[in-house]
Design a protein around this motif. Structure first.
Motif, PDB file in Angstrom:
ATOM      1  N   ARG A  55      -5.310  -5.529  10.434  1.00 53.88           N
ATOM      2  CA  ARG A  55      -4.938  -4.123  10.589  1.00 53.88           C
ATOM      3  C   ARG A  55      -5.644  -3.518  11.794  1.00 53.88           C
ATOM      4  O   ARG A  55      -6.863  -3.569  11.903  1.00 53.88           O
ATOM      5  CB  ARG A  55      -5.305  -3.333   9.330  1.00 53.88           C
ATOM      6  CG  ARG A  55      -4.946  -1.832   9.398  1.00 53.88           C
ATOM      7  CD  ARG A  55      -5.382  -1.108   8.131  1.00 53.88           C
ATOM      8  NE  ARG A  55      -6.827  -1.059   7.986  1.00 53.88           N
ATOM      9  CZ  ARG A  55      -7.622  -0.142   8.533  1.00 53.88           C
ATOM     10  NH1 ARG A  55      -7.098   0.828   9.266  1.00 53.88           N
ATOM     11  NH2 ARG A  55      -8.925  -0.184   8.346  1.00 53.88           N
ATOM     12  N   ASP A  65      -2.792   3.030   8.867  1.00 50.24           N
ATOM     13  CA  ASP A  65      -3.406   3.349   7.582  1.00 50.24           C
ATOM     14  C   ASP A  65      -3.455   2.109   6.698  1.00 50.24           C
ATOM     15  O   ASP A  65      -2.540   1.279   6.716  1.00 50.24           O
ATOM     16  CB  ASP A  65      -2.609   4.443   6.862  1.00 50.24           C
ATOM     17  CG  ASP A  65      -2.716   5.790   7.549  1.00 50.24           C
ATOM     18  OD1 ASP A  65      -3.669   5.986   8.325  1.00 50.24           O
ATOM     19  OD2 ASP A  65      -1.825   6.638   7.325  1.00 50.24           O
ATOM     20  N   GLN A  66      -4.506   2.031   5.884  1.00 48.85           N
ATOM     21  CA  GLN A  66      -4.660   0.880   5.006  1.00 48.85           C
ATOM     22  C   GLN A  66      -3.481   0.725   4.050  1.00 48.85           C
ATOM     23  O   GLN A  66      -2.997  -0.389   3.811  1.00 48.85           O
ATOM     24  CB  GLN A  66      -5.961   1.003   4.209  1.00 48.85           C
ATOM     25  CG  GLN A  66      -6.293  -0.222   3.361  1.00 48.85           C
ATOM     26  CD  GLN A  66      -6.664  -1.427   4.206  1.00 48.85           C
ATOM     27  OE1 GLN A  66      -7.516  -1.342   5.092  1.00 48.85           O
ATOM     28  NE2 GLN A  66      -6.016  -2.564   3.953  1.00 48.85           N
ATOM     29  N   ALA A  67      -2.984   1.834   3.506  1.00 46.62           N
ATOM     30  CA  ALA A  67      -1.882   1.764   2.541  1.00 46.62           C
ATOM     31  C   ALA A  67      -0.619   1.203   3.195  1.00 46.62           C
ATOM     32  O   ALA A  67       0.095   0.396   2.585  1.00 46.62           O
ATOM     33  CB  ALA A  67      -1.609   3.141   1.947  1.00 46.62           C
ATOM     34  N   ASP A  68      -0.336   1.633   4.424  1.00 51.62           N
ATOM     35  CA  ASP A  68       0.836   1.112   5.124  1.00 51.62           C
ATOM     36  C   ASP A  68       0.665  -0.372   5.429  1.00 51.62           C
ATOM     37  O   ASP A  68       1.610  -1.167   5.290  1.00 51.62           O
ATOM     38  CB  ASP A  68       1.069   1.882   6.424  1.00 51.62           C
ATOM     39  CG  ASP A  68       1.649   3.263   6.197  1.00 51.62           C
ATOM     40  OD1 ASP A  68       2.241   3.491   5.125  1.00 51.62           O
ATOM     41  OD2 ASP A  68       1.505   4.120   7.090  1.00 51.62           O
ATOM     42  N   ASP A 113      -1.161  -2.561   3.786  1.00 54.81           N
ATOM     43  CA  ASP A 113      -1.051  -3.316   2.536  1.00 54.81           C
ATOM     44  C   ASP A 113       0.408  -3.455   2.116  1.00 54.81           C
ATOM     45  O   ASP A 113       0.831  -4.514   1.636  1.00 54.81           O
ATOM     46  CB  ASP A 113      -1.849  -2.630   1.429  1.00 54.81           C
ATOM     47  CG  ASP A 113      -3.351  -2.692   1.656  1.00 54.81           C
ATOM     48  OD1 ASP A 113      -3.801  -3.516   2.482  1.00 54.81           O
ATOM     49  OD2 ASP A 113      -4.072  -1.896   1.016  1.00 54.81           O
ATOM     50  N   ALA A 114       1.184  -2.396   2.286  1.00 52.70           N
ATOM     51  CA  ALA A 114       2.603  -2.447   1.919  1.00 52.70           C
ATOM     52  C   ALA A 114       3.356  -3.443   2.789  1.00 52.70           C
ATOM     53  O   ALA A 114       4.221  -4.189   2.296  1.00 52.70           O
ATOM     54  CB  ALA A 114       3.219  -1.057   2.038  1.00 52.70           C
TER      55      ALA A 114
END
Length: 380
Positions: free
Chosen positions: A145, A150-153, A155-156
């Motif tokens: 990353r 963003d971490q959430a994006d 991870d998705a």
């Protein structure tokens, strides 16, 4: 690596020759332990720095208008984020087979945040003097990353094997959606706005948003610019090149090859894909629509040359366009999974001065087993 097999020693060595024997042995061992696949060259070496570069259609968006880079049917496009997994730099000497080097790192980067001067992400030292071919991949396997994401994006994307995650908005002051009548889910309260030229009912819809994650893993290369392959290395110097991601192919009216005319950028089909008229276009809607369902998909559109076949729905069309967005040094061209694509001369007038099919087994034919070992179709 050269390997010197140990042999049983028969006899004696006097001490005055021991130092000479040790020196010769160490020299042979050092010669055999080089990590460079340079064929044993002792010439001067150079360094390659690879930048990641975003086309201004990503960072600035596309305006409505009649210019070459404009959207011709009145819509304006802006991107909030344009995430892509990219890397796996693979170079090989154009003049000598088997001399190659790799920078295997893959990063997920938000191209909207890439600075105008590019983002230096890869360094490849100790390359021989001469001309090298240049290849890279878009993929997320083994990706890191970047700080722009963003971490959430991230991870998705990794969880769903998404090469791209793109969100943005289309706007037009008098915009309408004209969804195919057989697929439309017209809500109560939708404001009718007449019919289009094909007689399909239209409804007021001045702002269309989207957030789409797509798998579009692709091998790009060997890349060229101005009909020159790759890049040249001069000893004791650092050369910089850029992998460039374009952002406007989702609005192209086809898949141009060679110099077969310029493309036209159009967005009305996106508005017509908002089947329930809620101002949002989704993957599910795109998957439900065949090109033949859209009245906008007339003789202005050509589906030949798509890197994914068949183009059975608009989601496939979108993914196929994403697979053509990798470029080199701004407008330089890169074969897509081993198949050459070019966008004619229309880009050259606007961007050229800035820089000096799912095809299945095509990966194997063009890049050997390295891609299979590392990413499936990429590097690691």
């Amino acid at each position: 690596m050269a390997y010197i097999s140990p042999q049983p020693f028969l006899g004696t060595i006097d001490m005055k020759n021991a130092s000479l024997i040790s020196l010769v042995t160490l020299s042979l061992f050092a010669a055999g332990c080089s990590d460079s696949d340079d064929g044993g060259s002792t010439g001067a070496m150079g360094t390659l720095t690879v930048l990641l570069e975003a086309e201004d259609t990503i960072t600035q968006g596309l305006d409505a208008g009649e210019g070459v880079e404009n959207i011709r049917d009145g819509w304006q496009a802006r991107f909030d984020k344009y995430l892509v997994g990219i890397g796996g730099i693979d170079v090989d000497m154009a003049t000598e087979a088997g001399v190659e080097a790799r920078a295997p790192e893959v990063y997920v980067v938000d191209m909207v945040q890439v600075p105008a001067q590019g983002l230096p992400l890869w360094t490849m030292p100790e390359l021989r003097e001469g001309r090298w071919n240049f290849n890279y991949v878009t993929a997320v396997d083994g990706a890191t990353r970047h700080d722009t994401v963003d971490q959430a994006d991230f991870d998705a994307m990794v969880a769903s094997d998404l090469t791209y995650l793109i969100s943005g908005t289309l706007t037009k002051s008098d915009g309408v959606s004209c969804p195919p009548a057989t697929l439309a889910q017209v809500p109560a309260g939708a404001v009718e706005a007449g019919m289009n030229a094909a007689g399909v009912p239209c409804y007021e819809n001045t702002s269309i948003s989207f957030e789409l994650g797509a798998e579009a893993e692709t091998v790009f290369g060997p890349c060229e610019i101005d009909e020159q392959p790759g890049f040249s290395i001069t000893g004791n110097t650092t050369q910089s090149v850029a992998a460039t991601v374009h952002g406007d192919h989702g609005f192209f009216n086809g898949f141009p090859e060679g110099d077969e005319g310029g493309v036209t950028r159009l967005a009305q089909w996106w508005a017509d894909s908002d089947l329930n008229l809620d101002g949002v276009v989704t993957q599910e809607e795109l998957m439900a629509i065949a090109p033949a369902d859209l009245s906008e998909f007339d003789d202005r559109y050509q589906l030949g040359g798509s890197p994914i076949t068949p183009v059975d729905n608009m989601w496939t069309y979108f993914r196929a366009q994403l697979k053509t967005q990798g470029h080199y040094q701004g407008e330089g061209e890169c074969p897509v999974d081993g198949v050459a694509h070019s966008h004619g001369d229309d880009h050259d007038d606007d961007h050229g001065d800035d820089h000096d099919d799912d095809h299945g087994d095509d990966h194997d034919d063009d890049h050997g087993d390295d891609h299979d070992d590392d990413h499936g179709h990429g590097h690691d």
